[in-house]
Design an enzyme around this catalytic site. Structure first.
Site, mmCIF file in Angstrom:
data_model
loop_
_atom_site.group_PDB
_atom_site.id
_atom_site.type_symbol
_atom_site.label_atom_id
_atom_site.label_comp_id
_atom_site.label_asym_id
_atom_site.label_seq_id
_atom_site.Cartn_x
_atom_site.Cartn_y
_atom_site.Cartn_z
ATOM 1 C CB SER A 123 -0.926 0.012 1.222
ATOM 2 O OG SER A 123 -0.159 -0.001 2.419
ATOM 3 C CG HIS A 144 -2.796 -0.932 -2.967
ATOM 4 N ND1 HIS A 144 -3.089 0.378 -2.633
ATOM 5 C CD2 HIS A 144 -3.031 -1.668 -1.845
ATOM 6 C CE1 HIS A 144 -3.472 0.433 -1.380
ATOM 7 N NE2 HIS A 144 -3.456 -0.799 -0.885
ATOM 8 C CD GLU A 156 -3.815 3.160 -5.176
ATOM 9 O OE1 GLU A 156 -4.051 4.368 -5.060
ATOM 10 O OE2 GLU A 156 -3.083 2.526 -4.370
ATOM 11 C CG ASN A 194 -2.851 4.696 1.626
ATOM 12 O OD1 ASN A 194 -3.875 4.835 2.277
ATOM 13 N ND2 ASN A 194 -2.314 3.513 1.411
#
Length: 510
Positions: A123, A144, A156, A194
């Site tokens: 991540s 991801h 992702e 993130n």
């Protein structure tokens, strides 16, 4: 764009929640999936977790029994990597430790065929760092998934400097064939989600640190007023403050202590105190059978005005006028001054959408002591909650007249202390700003950024950049500039791309 053939075998390394979830997705798509873990008991537990979830889906009528049985049969436990040497794709879902992952990738590279793709479910770790030292670094990419993998649509696809284009395209096409919503990203700290999501937590923690409102109230404003699925505090409690703080800290450090990503001292103290959220029974809120449910502070019912006056164009808040009229309030309209944003006169108060300044400072600048500001809403025609603040010079009677009028129109009203940009507008502006910088720096396209935030975090309005387009880049830039002026911090600097769009009057998707 080539898709991994259904006959191709997939190896998933790591049989925990993420690994077993990914294995379930691939097996349901028709692949034979080798499930490996260094601990034999973890493999057993992982396959049992898949079986349990498949039975749940059958019970809910979302999956047929035969399809569930076939999916489970395609999950093949293996106790050595050599048993999976014919896998065309290996997906790693082990501990977030760079050294451990690099050792695994070297072993996978020596075990699998030369054309095999190796993907990491990391991540946040650098794909470039993982690929360094491999004989075939072009075959490594990030893939991801979001937890829980069988439910969450977003994936992702992360390319490093050496990732072959055809590898990224194959992973993208395969993820789509597996029923996911893939986006392309480059290997930068936090990738898309993130990174871009950091302001959602940071602005709430900042406002809380200034003691402007209670956490439950701030959550309710963003949830009921702006359409976010969860408020930032309940979401941090769910994620775990240790996890959330660690991600923020890692992004902050990876960007060489850029103040935009600075962690919250308050959250650091929560972690130090062991108040990690739901998993420890206490975080921002308390949990357990005897814990009281967090309740937002609602303004008591007040007598509203029978008529109001609107001067000029109030922009994004224009749908509010029809709602007030539908509630039986007479709305008189007057032309405004060219080049000036509109406002409302409600009783003794001048009422306007916040623009990133405090009400007190704006009241002085505009020579309007009875100034009341309202916050951004997802849709002023349908949102159920709205936040208000008043200038220090403004009388309580003037504020109550505004609150009562909005209550007549069906709003729950939350009055918070005078904080720059209130909570919703400053949060949305900062999300849009971070998203714009991600586009500027080549992390992803504008559409992929918004897609990631919609499907990875369930953000409203089609994503932060689409919301910025609706508000107008010029207005978002104005809000950020006012926040920067108020705080005097680089945290609120405007993205050059956002400023450029504002200058040209262009949309982020142009």
């Amino acid at each position: 764009m080539s898709i991994l053939a259904k006959g191709a075998k997939v190896l998933v390394v790591g049989a925990g929640a993420m690994g077993s979830g990914i294995a379930q997705v691939a097996a349901h798509a028709g692949h034979t999936v080798y499930l490996y873990d260094g601990r034999a008991e973890a493999i057993t537990a992982g396959r049992a977790a898949i079986e349990k979830d498949l039975k749940f889906l059958v019970a809910k009528g979302r999956l047929g029994e035969a399809e569930a049985a076939a999916t489970l049969a395609r999950v093949v436990p293996v106790t050595t990597l050599s048993e999976a040497r014919d896998a065309a794709l290996a997906i790693e879902a082990i501990v977030e430790n760079l050294d451990v992952k690099r050792k695994l990738f070297a072993e996978l590279e020596s075990t699998l065929g030369a054309d095999a793709i190796i993907a990491s479910n990391t991540s946040s770790l650098s794909i470039n760092a993982m690929a360094a030292g491999l004989a075939r670094p072009g075959r490594l990419a990030g893939l991801h998934f979001f937890n829980p993998a069988p439910r969450m649509a977003l994936v992702e696809v992360v390319s490093g400097l050496t990732t072959d284009r055809d590898v990224a395209e194959t992973l993208y096409a395969t993820a789509r064939a597996w029923g996911k919503m893939p986006v392309h990203a480059t290997s930068t700290p936090g990738f898309i989600v993130n990174r871009v999501a950091r302001p959602y937590y940071a602005e709430a923690l900042r406002v809380l640190a200034e003691h402007e409102a209670e956490p439950a109230t701030l959550d309710a404003i963003l949830r009921e007023g702006c359409g976010f699925a969860m408020g930032p505090f309940e979401l941090m409690d769910l994620i775990g403050h240790d996890v959330n703080f660690a991600v923020t800290k890692s992004v902050f450090e990876a960007y060489f202590h850029d103040r935009r990503f600075a962690p919250s001292p308050f959250q650091q103290e929560l972690v130090a105190a062991g108040r990690l959220g739901r998993k420890t029974g206490r975080g921002i809120f308390e949990y357990g059978e005897l814990a009281a449910k967090p309740v937002p502070q609602d303004e008591p019912a007040h007598e509203g005005e029978a008529r109001i006056t609107v001067v000029g164009d109030i922009g994004a808040a224009a749908p509010l006028l029809a709602r007030l009229e539908a509630a039986g309030i007479e709305v008189r309209r007057e032309p405004g001054m060219p080049g000036h944003r509109g406002w409302m006169q409600i009783g003794a108060a001048r009422v306007a959408l916040t623009d990133g300044r405090t009400a007190t400072g704006r009241a002085v600048e505009e020579r309007q002591p009875n100034l009341v500001l309202f916050d951004l809403c997802l849709d002023y025609a349908t949102s159920t909650r709205i936040a208000l603040t008043r200038a220090d010079q403004c009388g309580l009677g003037a504020l109550r007249g505004v609150a009562g009028s909005l209550q007549k129109a069906g709003f729950k009203v939350s009055v918070i202390d005078d904080v720059a940009g209130l909570i919703a507008l400053r949060t949305v502006a900062m999300l849009a700003n971070e998203a714009a910088d991600a586009v500027l720096q080549g992390v992803a396209s504008a559409r992929d950024v918004d897609t990631a935030m919609r499907y990875g975090t369930n953000y409203p309005k089609g994503g932060p950049l689409a919301w910025a387009d609706q508000l107008g880049a010029g207005f978002v830039v104005e809000v950020l500039a006012n926040l920067k002026e108020h705080y005097g911090e680089e945290r609120y600097r405007v993205s050059p791309l956002l400023r450029r769009k504002a200058h040209n009057g262009e949309a982020m998707y142009d």
